[in-house]
Scaffold this active site. Structure first.
Site, PDB file in Angstrom:
ATOM      1  N   CYS A   2       0.869  -1.186   0.000  1.00 23.48           N
ATOM      2  CA  CYS A   2       0.000   0.000   0.000  1.00 23.48           C
ATOM      3  C   CYS A   2       0.902   1.231   0.000  1.00 23.48           C
ATOM      4  O   CYS A   2       2.112   1.128  -0.027  1.00 23.48           O
ATOM      5  CB  CYS A   2      -0.863  -0.012   1.254  1.00 23.48           C
ATOM      6  SG  CYS A   2      -1.790  -1.531   1.436  1.00 23.48           S
ATOM      7  N   ARG A  27       1.569   2.705  -7.675  1.00 19.80           N
ATOM      8  CA  ARG A  27       1.632   1.515  -6.829  1.00 19.80           C
ATOM      9  C   ARG A  27       0.311   0.752  -6.860  1.00 19.80           C
ATOM     10  O   ARG A  27       0.164  -0.288  -6.240  1.00 19.80           O
ATOM     11  CB  ARG A  27       1.953   1.902  -5.373  1.00 19.80           C
ATOM     12  CG  ARG A  27       3.365   2.401  -5.161  1.00 19.80           C
ATOM     13  CD  ARG A  27       3.494   3.094  -3.813  1.00 19.80           C
ATOM     14  NE  ARG A  27       3.510   2.150  -2.718  1.00 19.80           N
ATOM     15  CZ  ARG A  27       4.629   1.725  -2.121  1.00 19.80           C
ATOM     16  NH1 ARG A  27       5.780   2.145  -2.553  1.00 19.80           N
ATOM     17  NH2 ARG A  27       4.591   0.882  -1.122  1.00 19.80           N
ATOM     18  N   TRP A  74      -3.568  -1.569  -1.395  1.00 18.89           N
ATOM     19  CA  TRP A  74      -3.442  -2.665  -2.359  1.00 18.89           C
ATOM     20  C   TRP A  74      -3.711  -3.891  -1.511  1.00 18.89           C
ATOM     21  O   TRP A  74      -2.825  -4.366  -0.794  1.00 18.89           O
ATOM     22  CB  TRP A  74      -2.039  -2.688  -2.964  1.00 18.89           C
ATOM     23  CG  TRP A  74      -1.762  -3.864  -3.833  1.00 18.89           C
ATOM     24  CD1 TRP A  74      -1.266  -5.077  -3.448  1.00 18.89           C
ATOM     25  CD2 TRP A  74      -1.970  -3.988  -5.256  1.00 18.89           C
ATOM     26  NE1 TRP A  74      -1.153  -5.919  -4.516  1.00 18.89           N
ATOM     27  CE2 TRP A  74      -1.573  -5.290  -5.635  1.00 18.89           C
ATOM     28  CE3 TRP A  74      -2.431  -3.143  -6.225  1.00 18.89           C
ATOM     29  CZ2 TRP A  74      -1.640  -5.750  -6.949  1.00 18.89           C
ATOM     30  CZ3 TRP A  74      -2.499  -3.590  -7.537  1.00 18.89           C
ATOM     31  CH2 TRP A  74      -2.105  -4.880  -7.893  1.00 18.89           C
ATOM     32  N   ASN A  98       1.207   0.319   5.990  1.00 13.82           N
ATOM     33  CA  ASN A  98       1.617  -0.493   4.838  1.00 13.82           C
ATOM     34  C   ASN A  98       2.439  -1.639   5.412  1.00 13.82           C
ATOM     35  O   ASN A  98       3.422  -1.419   6.109  1.00 13.82           O
ATOM     36  CB  ASN A  98       2.463   0.318   3.854  1.00 13.82           C
ATOM     37  CG  ASN A  98       2.994  -0.582   2.730  1.00 13.82           C
ATOM     38  OD1 ASN A  98       2.353  -1.561   2.366  1.00 13.82           O
ATOM     39  ND2 ASN A  98       4.175  -0.279   2.231  1.00 13.82           N
ATOM     40  N   GLY A  99       1.996  -2.876   5.138  1.00 11.66           N
ATOM     41  CA  GLY A  99       2.740  -4.039   5.643  1.00 11.66           C
ATOM     42  C   GLY A  99       1.765  -5.141   6.020  1.00 11.66           C
ATOM     43  O   GLY A  99       0.576  -5.081   5.714  1.00 11.66           O
ATOM     44  N   GLU A 482      10.586 -19.845 -20.039  1.00 14.37           N
ATOM     45  CA  GLU A 482      10.359 -18.493 -19.496  1.00 14.37           C
ATOM     46  C   GLU A 482      11.460 -17.544 -19.941  1.00 14.37           C
ATOM     47  O   GLU A 482      11.198 -16.405 -20.338  1.00 14.37           O
ATOM     48  CB  GLU A 482      10.265 -18.567 -17.973  1.00 14.37           C
ATOM     49  CG  GLU A 482      10.182 -17.222 -17.269  1.00 14.37           C
ATOM     50  CD  GLU A 482       8.995 -16.363 -17.718  1.00 14.37           C
ATOM     51  OE1 GLU A 482       8.081 -16.887 -18.375  1.00 14.37           O
ATOM     52  OE2 GLU A 482       9.005 -15.164 -17.421  1.00 14.37           O
ATOM     53  N   LYS A 486      10.780 -14.143 -22.092  1.00 12.92           N
ATOM     54  CA  LYS A 486      11.238 -12.814 -21.645  1.00 12.92           C
ATOM     55  C   LYS A 486      12.015 -12.127 -22.753  1.00 12.92           C
ATOM     56  O   LYS A 486      11.802 -10.965 -23.058  1.00 12.92           O
ATOM     57  CB  LYS A 486      12.110 -12.965 -20.384  1.00 12.92           C
ATOM     58  CG  LYS A 486      11.324 -13.210 -19.131  1.00 12.92           C
ATOM     59  CD  LYS A 486      10.680 -11.956 -18.623  1.00 12.92           C
ATOM     60  CE  LYS A 486       9.213 -11.897 -18.368  1.00 12.92           C
ATOM     61  NZ  LYS A 486       8.281 -12.896 -18.605  1.00 12.92           N
ATOM     62  N   GLU A 489       9.715 -11.221 -25.850  1.00  9.71           N
ATOM     63  CA  GLU A 489       8.609 -10.271 -25.677  1.00  9.71           C
ATOM     64  C   GLU A 489       9.087  -8.846 -25.408  1.00  9.71           C
ATOM     65  O   GLU A 489       8.336  -7.897 -25.638  1.00  9.71           O
ATOM     66  CB  GLU A 489       7.659 -10.721 -24.569  1.00  9.71           C
ATOM     67  CG  GLU A 489       8.209 -10.643 -23.170  1.00  9.71           C
ATOM     68  CD  GLU A 489       7.110 -10.926 -22.134  1.00  9.71           C
ATOM     69  OE1 GLU A 489       5.971 -10.480 -22.303  1.00  9.71           O
ATOM     70  OE2 GLU A 489       7.422 -11.615 -21.157  1.00  9.71           O
ATOM     71  N   HIS A 505      16.591 -34.495 -31.689  1.00 10.65           N
ATOM     72  CA  HIS A 505      15.396 -34.811 -32.507  1.00 10.65           C
ATOM     73  C   HIS A 505      15.046 -33.665 -33.456  1.00 10.65           C
ATOM     74  O   HIS A 505      13.907 -33.546 -33.870  1.00 10.65           O
ATOM     75  CB  HIS A 505      14.222 -35.140 -31.578  1.00 10.65           C
ATOM     76  CG  HIS A 505      14.495 -36.302 -30.685  1.00 10.65           C
ATOM     77  ND1 HIS A 505      14.584 -37.605 -31.138  1.00 10.65           N
ATOM     78  CD2 HIS A 505      14.805 -36.351 -29.370  1.00 10.65           C
ATOM     79  CE1 HIS A 505      14.879 -38.409 -30.145  1.00 10.65           C
ATOM     80  NE2 HIS A 505      15.017 -37.677 -29.048  1.00 10.65           N
ATOM     81  N   LYS A 604      -0.707  -5.746 -20.512  1.00  9.58           N
ATOM     82  CA  LYS A 604      -0.346  -6.344 -19.224  1.00  9.58           C
ATOM     83  C   LYS A 604      -1.306  -7.477 -18.875  1.00  9.58           C
ATOM     84  O   LYS A 604      -0.921  -8.468 -18.284  1.00  9.58           O
ATOM     85  CB  LYS A 604      -0.365  -5.279 -18.121  1.00  9.58           C
ATOM     86  CG  LYS A 604       0.056  -5.769 -16.755  1.00  9.58           C
ATOM     87  CD  LYS A 604       1.480  -6.291 -16.747  1.00  9.58           C
ATOM     88  CE  LYS A 604       1.871  -6.934 -15.447  1.00  9.58           C
ATOM     89  NZ  LYS A 604       3.127  -7.700 -15.543  1.00  9.58           N
TER      90      LYS A 604
HETATM   91  C1  AGP Z   1       4.620 -12.535 -19.547  1.00 10.71           C
HETATM   92  O1  AGP Z   1       5.721 -11.699 -19.282  1.00 10.71           O
HETATM   93  C2  AGP Z   1       3.446 -11.775 -20.127  1.00 10.71           C
HETATM   94  N1  AGP Z   1       3.179 -10.611 -19.396  1.00 10.71           N
HETATM   95  C3  AGP Z   1       2.238 -12.698 -20.356  1.00 10.71           C
HETATM   96  O2  AGP Z   1       2.675 -13.901 -20.913  1.00 10.71           O
HETATM   97  C4  AGP Z   1       1.435 -13.048 -19.082  1.00 10.71           C
HETATM   98  O3  AGP Z   1       2.183 -13.913 -18.251  1.00 10.71           O
HETATM   99  C5  AGP Z   1       0.148 -13.760 -19.506  1.00 10.71           C
HETATM  100  O4  AGP Z   1      -0.608 -12.875 -20.299  1.00 10.71           O
HETATM  101  C6  AGP Z   1      -0.699 -14.227 -18.316  1.00 10.71           C
HETATM  102  O5  AGP Z   1      -1.068 -13.114 -17.560  1.00 10.71           O
HETATM  103  P1  AGP Z   1      -1.735 -13.392 -16.108  1.00 10.71           P
HETATM  104  O6  AGP Z   1      -0.686 -14.003 -15.256  1.00 10.71           O
HETATM  105  O7  AGP Z   1      -2.174 -12.041 -15.626  1.00 10.71           O
HETATM  106  O8  AGP Z   1      -2.881 -14.327 -16.319  1.00 10.71           O
END
Ligand code: AGP
Length: 609
Positions: A2, A27, A74, A98-99, A482, A486, A489, A505, A604
């Site tokens: 928060c 935040r 939050w 906050n905590g 992953e 990263k 993307e 393979h 996001k």
């Molecule tokens: C990953 O860095 C991306 N932001 C994207 O793959 C994300 O993980 C995916 O859209 C799932 O989002 P969520 O965890 O909010 O469901």
């Protein structure tokens, strides 16, 4: 996570507080409130929802007080609501926090037994009652604060007011950030720098255990023992946006470096070290429930799906229950075989991903028990699931998931451990050893982040590459996926994660001196196999960046570059392996000049199919 603000001075207090809360907007928050003195009494205005609603509520009110506190919430304990919004008041004491107070439940019970009435579900309200009680028993405001802080366990950044002392604002800090602004005859507190920056650039940064008294005469800071300490103000030359990023160039980099703290906050209050077990509020997983579970489906998208893949290894290893990891957009279209004997676990930091939400609802439609692992309290997924476990990563601004991914891994580790202990697959000794290893992780992460410059050098060296391959085996294979995600993307460089054993393979045809191959090679049951995969790549002039255990003396003879990973339990290695891969992707993207925090074409949270 928060945000708190506080002010004492001759400006219009409510205006300063509201301006400060707006500067904490990055935040994230689901409710907000302020407390201001007016004609000798503390007036509180607070509501669930955005700051605009609070602004409407206080429009036209002319508080005469010169001292006040404010808060953006939050939520971690208790859903977003007017009653749960801060400030909280008990008797003549109002405060913002906050905590996380770990022992708030027993404290709340004993206060209730003394006739105290609670109006919220929060841990914070307990603190206001404790302080007010001590004052009513005859203690001074400062002594009452100190006595209350001695009783609570957990983390806090507090701003506290008392109607019997209209000239003083008390602030306290333990494991949650709190800064003090030193103006001309005016003083500020805040969780972060941005709310104070428009008024002064001179700051005191409080240490854990310290308590500060702000009055019109100035600021006095006391250590945990109650001794006054002198704190030289420091000058901060950031602009406001830099301040929101904590001085980091991008939110993503700030959030990568926040990960040790995010792990600590996610673990907090959930470990019973003496029992070698885990306490998961929000989900009942006793034997009577688990005995009915024959299969577990972990469902997610993107980075969260990679967490699901790690979760499969953890749960099968600790619980010996069959686990499937499924991509949200695939799950409901394959006519899945589900029933009352299935536990469907949906993993989503936003809790709003359409495909994951639809998959959870498919599970419910078939009568499965559902559990959500989320970072956003009361998100759609959290509301739809039968049970929910929250990560406490705080708001994640960068589109690329970093700290929320690592805290998902922590929650999956805790969930697997809890179920494994309940089923008796894990002994008391197993549980204690695993928890001991988990508790070391934040410090190991801090250590790794200190050597981030090496990752920057590697990023520079391989920047011209147009394609990358990431290889891993076993529980590390999802981290190869992953790391590749990263990189692609945020830097737009093509990258592919692959099970190392699959090279022969097909993918080995790709290998030449232009293709960097990142290999996750920490010591575990398949280490020797990974070593031979590295040799296969080298035999075709491939260039190998190996992530290897710190004690490994062999791998340096084979790989072109080695990134050391501190020793830990193989089940926790994915957490440590993730950090350098996040940094590698970040530095390559930054060197390329892409929009790291908002990469092209991405959102996001993908709330559409
Ligand atoms: C990953 O860095 C991306 N932001 C994207 O793959 C994300 O993980 C995916 O859209 C799932 O989002 P969520 O965890 O909010 O469901």
């Amino acid at each position: 996570m928060c945000g708190i603000v506080g002010y004492i001075g001759s400006r219009k207090t409510a205006e300063v507080l509201m301006d400060g809360l707006k500067r904490l907007e990055y935040r994230g928050y689901d409710s907000a409130g302020i407390a201001v003195f007016h004609q000798g009494r503390i007036e509180i205005r607070r509501n669930e929802g955005k700051l605009k609603k609070l602004e409407e509520q206080i429009r036209g009110e002319g508080f005469d007080g010169k001292i006040g506190i404010g808060h953006t919430r939050w939520a971690t304990h208790g859903r977003p609501s007017d009653e749960n919004a801060h400030p909280h008041k008990a008797g003549r004491v109002a405060l913002v926090h906050n905590g996380i107070i770990e022992n708030y439940l027993p404290l709340k019970e004993s206060l209730k037994k003394r006739g105290r009435i609670f109006t919220s579900e929060t841990d914070t309200e307990v603190i206001s009652h404790l302080i007010n009680d001590f004052i009513e028993e005859g203690s001074s405001f400062p002594d009452a604060v100190k006595m209350a802080l001695d009783k609570i366990r957990g983390s806090y950044a507090l701003g506290i007011l008392f109607e019997g002392d209209e000239r003083r604002l008390i602030a306290a800090r333990k494991e949650s950030p709190l800064v003090i602004g030193i103006g001309e005859g005016e003083y500020f507190i805040a969780s972060d720098i941005p709310p104070i920056l428009p008024y002064t650039r001179d700051f005191i940064f409080m240490e854990d255990g310290e308590v500060a008294h702000l009055s019109s005469e100035g600021v006095r800071v006391f250590d945990a023992g109650g001794n006054q300490v002198s704190k030289e103000p420091k000058r901060v030359d950031w602009n406001s946006l830099m301040a929101e990023k904590g001085g980091f160039k991008h939110f993503m980099l700030k959030e990568i470096f926040e990960q040790p703290r995010a792990v600590i906050d996610t673990i907090r209050g959930r470990l019973s070290e003496e029992k070698g077990d885990v306490i998961l509020e929000g989900v009942r997983l006793d034997l009577s429930v688990l005995k009915k579970i024959q299969r577990i489906c972990l469902i997610a998208c993107g980075t969260s799906f990679h967490a699901a893949l790690v979760g499969k290894f953890l749960i099968e290893r600790f619980c010996r229950i069959p686990v499937e990891a499924d991509i949200g957009s695939e799950f409901r279209y394959r006519n899945p075989i589900l029933g009352k004997d299935t536990l469907v676990v949906a993993i989503s930091q936003s809790g709003e991903t359409a495909d994951t939400l639809a998959a959870l609802r498919e599970g419910k439609r078939h009568g499965a028990m559902t559990l959500a692992i989320c970072n956003v309290v009361e998100s759609s997924l959290a509301r739809d699931a039968d049970h929910v476990i929250y990560t406490h990563a705080g708001p994640e601004i960068g589109v690329a998931s970093t700290k929320t991914f690592v805290t998902q891994l922590v929650i999956l580790f805790l969930l697997a451990l809890r179920m494994g202990r309940e089923l008796g697959v894990l002994s008391h000794k197993d549980g204690r050893e695993l928890i001991e290893e988990l508790v070391r992780i934040p410090r190991l992460m801090e250590e790794m982040l200190k050597s981030s410059k090496q990752i920057l050098e590697i990023a520079r060296k391989y920047l011209p590459a147009r394609d990358f391959l990431y290889l891993g085996r076993g529980i590390n294979y999802p981290i190869a996926l992953e790391g590749a995600l990263k990189l692609k993307e945020i830097s737009y460089i093509h990258a592919e994660g692959y099970p190392a054993g699959e090279m022969k393979h097909g993918p080995i045809a790709l290998i030449d001196q232009e293709m960097p191959v990142v290999v996750l090679a920490t010591r575990n049951e398949v280490y020797d196999k990974v070593l031979s995969n590295i040799e296969q790549v080298k035999a075709r002039e491939g260039r190998v960046i190996a992530l290897a255990s710190r004690s490994d003396q062999e791998i340096g003879k084979k790989a072109d570059d080695v990134i050391s990973i501190p020793e830990t339990h193989p089940s926790l290695a994915p957490i440590l392996l993730t950090l350098p891969l996040q940094l590698l992707a970040y530095y390559m993207a930054d060197l390329k000049g892409t929009d790291v925090d908002q990469p092209r074409n991405l959102a996001k949270s993908v709330t559409v199919e």
